[in-house]
Design a protein around this motif. Structure first.
Motif, short mmCIF file in Angstrom:
data_model
loop_
_atom_site.label_atom_id
_atom_site.label_comp_id
_atom_site.label_asym_id
_atom_site.label_seq_id
_atom_site.Cartn_x
_atom_site.Cartn_y
_atom_site.Cartn_z
N GLU A 262 25.39 55.90 7.46
CA GLU A 262 24.52 57.05 7.68
C GLU A 262 23.09 56.76 7.25
O GLU A 262 22.14 57.07 7.97
CB GLU A 262 25.06 58.27 6.92
N ALA A 263 22.94 56.18 6.06
CA ALA A 263 21.60 55.87 5.56
C ALA A 263 20.91 54.83 6.44
O ALA A 263 19.72 54.94 6.75
CB ALA A 263 21.68 55.38 4.12
N SER A 264 21.67 53.82 6.87
CA SER A 264 21.10 52.79 7.74
C SER A 264 20.61 53.40 9.04
O SER A 264 19.48 53.12 9.48
CB SER A 264 22.17 51.72 8.03
N PHE A 265 21.43 54.22 9.66
CA PHE A 265 21.03 54.87 10.91
C PHE A 265 19.77 55.70 10.71
O PHE A 265 18.81 55.61 11.49
CB PHE A 265 22.17 55.75 11.42
N ALA A 266 19.75 56.51 9.67
CA ALA A 266 18.63 57.43 9.47
C ALA A 266 17.33 56.67 9.21
O ALA A 266 16.31 56.92 9.88
CB ALA A 266 18.94 58.37 8.30
N HIS A 267 17.33 55.76 8.26
CA HIS A 267 16.09 55.09 7.89
C HIS A 267 15.58 54.18 9.01
O HIS A 267 14.37 54.10 9.24
CB HIS A 267 16.27 54.31 6.60
N ASN A 268 16.47 53.50 9.71
CA ASN A 268 16.03 52.62 10.79
C ASN A 268 15.41 53.41 11.93
O ASN A 268 14.38 53.02 12.49
CB ASN A 268 17.19 51.77 11.29
N ASN A 269 16.02 54.53 12.29
CA ASN A 269 15.48 55.30 13.41
C ASN A 269 14.20 56.02 13.05
O ASN A 269 13.25 56.08 13.85
CB ASN A 269 16.54 56.26 13.94
N LEU A 270 14.11 56.57 11.84
CA LEU A 270 12.87 57.20 11.43
C LEU A 270 11.75 56.17 11.28
O LEU A 270 10.60 56.44 11.62
CB LEU A 270 13.09 57.98 10.13
N ALA A 271 12.10 54.97 10.82
CA ALA A 271 11.09 53.92 10.72
C ALA A 271 10.52 53.57 12.09
O ALA A 271 9.30 53.49 12.27
CB ALA A 271 11.69 52.68 10.05
N GLN A 296 19.48 46.21 14.80
CA GLN A 296 18.98 45.65 16.05
C GLN A 296 18.53 46.74 17.02
O GLN A 296 17.55 46.58 17.73
CB GLN A 296 20.05 44.78 16.71
N THR A 297 19.28 47.84 17.04
CA THR A 297 18.88 49.01 17.82
C THR A 297 18.59 50.15 16.86
O THR A 297 19.45 50.46 16.03
CB THR A 297 19.99 49.44 18.81
N PRO A 298 17.39 50.72 16.88
CA PRO A 298 16.38 50.64 17.94
C PRO A 298 15.25 49.64 17.72
O PRO A 298 14.31 49.62 18.52
CB PRO A 298 15.81 52.06 17.94
N TRP A 299 15.30 48.81 16.66
CA TRP A 299 14.17 47.90 16.42
C TRP A 299 13.93 46.97 17.60
O TRP A 299 12.78 46.61 17.90
CB TRP A 299 14.41 47.09 15.14
N GLY A 300 15.00 46.56 18.28
CA GLY A 300 14.83 45.68 19.43
C GLY A 300 14.00 46.28 20.54
O GLY A 300 13.37 45.56 21.33
N TYR A 301 13.94 47.61 20.61
CA TYR A 301 13.11 48.27 21.62
C TYR A 301 11.63 47.94 21.44
O TYR A 301 10.88 47.89 22.41
CB TYR A 301 13.26 49.79 21.54
N VAL A 302 11.21 47.76 20.19
CA VAL A 302 9.79 47.54 19.93
C VAL A 302 9.49 46.11 19.47
O VAL A 302 8.36 45.65 19.57
CB VAL A 302 9.26 48.53 18.86
N ALA A 303 10.53 45.40 18.97
CA ALA A 303 10.31 44.07 18.42
C ALA A 303 10.79 42.96 19.33
O ALA A 303 10.51 41.79 19.08
CB ALA A 303 11.01 43.94 17.06
N GLY A 304 11.51 43.31 20.39
CA GLY A 304 12.01 42.28 21.28
C GLY A 304 12.97 41.35 20.59
O GLY A 304 13.92 41.79 19.94
N ARG A 305 12.72 40.06 20.70
CA ARG A 305 13.68 39.06 20.24
C ARG A 305 13.62 38.77 18.75
O ARG A 305 14.48 38.07 18.23
CB ARG A 305 13.46 37.74 21.00
N ASN A 306 12.60 39.22 18.07
CA ASN A 306 12.46 38.85 16.67
C ASN A 306 12.18 40.07 15.80
O ASN A 306 11.05 40.34 15.41
CB ASN A 306 11.35 37.80 16.50
N VAL A 307 13.25 40.79 15.48
CA VAL A 307 13.12 41.96 14.63
C VAL A 307 12.59 41.60 13.24
O VAL A 307 11.68 42.27 12.73
CB VAL A 307 14.46 42.72 14.53
N PRO A 308 13.12 40.55 12.57
CA PRO A 308 12.61 40.24 11.22
C PRO A 308 11.11 40.02 11.18
O PRO A 308 10.45 40.41 10.22
CB PRO A 308 13.38 38.97 10.84
N ARG A 309 10.55 39.40 12.22
CA ARG A 309 9.10 39.15 12.22
C ARG A 309 8.33 40.47 12.25
O ARG A 309 7.35 40.64 11.53
CB ARG A 309 8.71 38.29 13.42
N MET A 310 8.79 41.42 13.07
CA MET A 310 8.09 42.71 13.10
C MET A 310 8.24 43.44 11.79
O MET A 310 7.29 44.06 11.30
CB MET A 310 8.59 43.59 14.25
N ILE A 311 9.43 43.39 11.20
CA ILE A 311 9.64 44.04 9.90
C ILE A 311 8.67 43.48 8.87
O ILE A 311 8.02 44.23 8.12
CB ILE A 311 11.09 43.86 9.42
#
Length: 325
Positions: A262-271, A296-311
């Motif tokens: 639950e926490a993972s879903f909430a913080h990742n989507n709000l971020a 990976q979802t939804p970060w992949g929507y904005v970060a493409g192939r490299n989520v860690p780099r965008m983070i």
């Protein structure tokens, strides 16, 4: 869209920090159905879905599974894993970039998932995660007339509040799948009404993210795209987004503790919402909470192939230290 649906980098943790995935993999490899079923059944509702996502990503596609009669939950577990394998066989590209062979392989695996999930309803009907996977399967391959309503009824009858099952229902009703923008937002708001904890508020954040994705990458209606762009620039929309985050923070701080999923879903989507709509002050606490466990979802929507780099980049913009490792 910055490689929107590219393959995952090997360095990305596809288990997304779920500590139960590693022992789950060991139980699968050992063929220990009793232990696997007990582990799964003992998890909070949303965490069952998250657990099977991680196990399904890290097992070989079509790997041998424990005997179906070794625990009542094995039908749901096997069905969920076959769904994850089906999605892996399809890939994460849009339909126009998905080959005929990928579609056929997906359909074959999804048919096995359907049979297992249907059988699981007889064994564990009160498992809300099971019904979440049934919605995911419907999203991927479609279903019979009235089937989505039947799964909704089964989800409600389970008596469990499961934010990831509600997400699966909402995604089924998204405009890129089998519904519309209005139906998607209505599903989010229905699940939020009387929700037991703060995580359900993030369904609205995800609905806005999905609307952004649809309007910027998938919709061909120029007037709808223009209306969306005007809406998200408005003071009223910015106030609505801010009010959602304020309510989440209040309920997060003062309400029931969230489970890991639950926490993972909430913080990742709000971020991701505050990445899209450029609010560093609101983004920072969610990035802090996520740490190295980005989804990976939804970060992949904005970060493409490299989520860690965008983070890493967004953490630096918010004045947060670089993550170790």
């Amino acid at each position: 869209m910055l490689g929107l649906f590219g393959k995952k980098k090997a360095a990305f943790d596809v288990a997304e920090g779920n500590r139960h995935v590693a022992p789950g993999l060991e139980l699968v490899a050992a063929g220990n159905g009793q232990g696997l079923g007990e582990l799964y059944a003992g998890l909070p509702p949303a965490d069952r879905l998250h657990f099977l996502d991680g196990v399904g990503q890290l097992t070989e596609i079509g790997a041998p599974l424990p005997a179906l009669d070794s625990h009542p939950a094995i039908y749901a577990i096997a069905g969920g894993l076959h769904y994850v394998w089906a999605h892996r066989l399809r890939g994460f590209a849009t339909a126009d970039r998905t080959s005929h062979d990928q579609v056929m392989n997906m359909a074959e695996m999804a048919a096995v998932a359907e049979d297992l999930l249907d059988a699981a309803v007889e064994f564990t009907p009160r498992d809300s995660a099971l019904h979440g996977f049934r919605f995911r399967r419907l999203t991927l391959t479609g279903g019979r007339e009235g089937e989505a309503d039947a799964v909704t009824a089964d989800l409600r009858a389970s008596g469990e509040a499961n934010v990831l099952a509600e997400l699966a229902r909402m995604n089924y009703l998204a405009p890129k799948w089998h519904g519309s923008v209005g139906e998607m937002h209505a599903a989010a708001e229905t699940a939020m009404d009387g929700a037991p904890n703060a995580s359900f508020l993030a369904l609205k954040a995800r609905a806005w993210i999905e609307e952004w994705l649809y309007q910027t990458a998938m919709n061909d209606e120029a007037d709808e795209i223009a209306a969306f762009r005007a809406k998200v620039k408005s003071d009223a929309f910015k106030a609505e987004v801010g009010a959602l985050d304020d309510e989440f923070r209040q309920r997060f701080n003062n309400g029931p503790e969230l489970s890991f999923a639950e926490a993972s879903f909430a913080h990742n989507n709000l971020a991701v919402l505050f990445v899209l709509f450029a609010d560093k002050a609101r983004l920072k606490p969610h990035l802090t909470a996520i740490g190295s466990h980005a989804a990976q979802t939804p970060w992949g929507y904005v970060a493409g192939r490299n989520v860690p780099r965008m983070i890493d980049r967004k953490r630096a913009e918010c004045g947060l230290p670089k993550l170790k490792g």
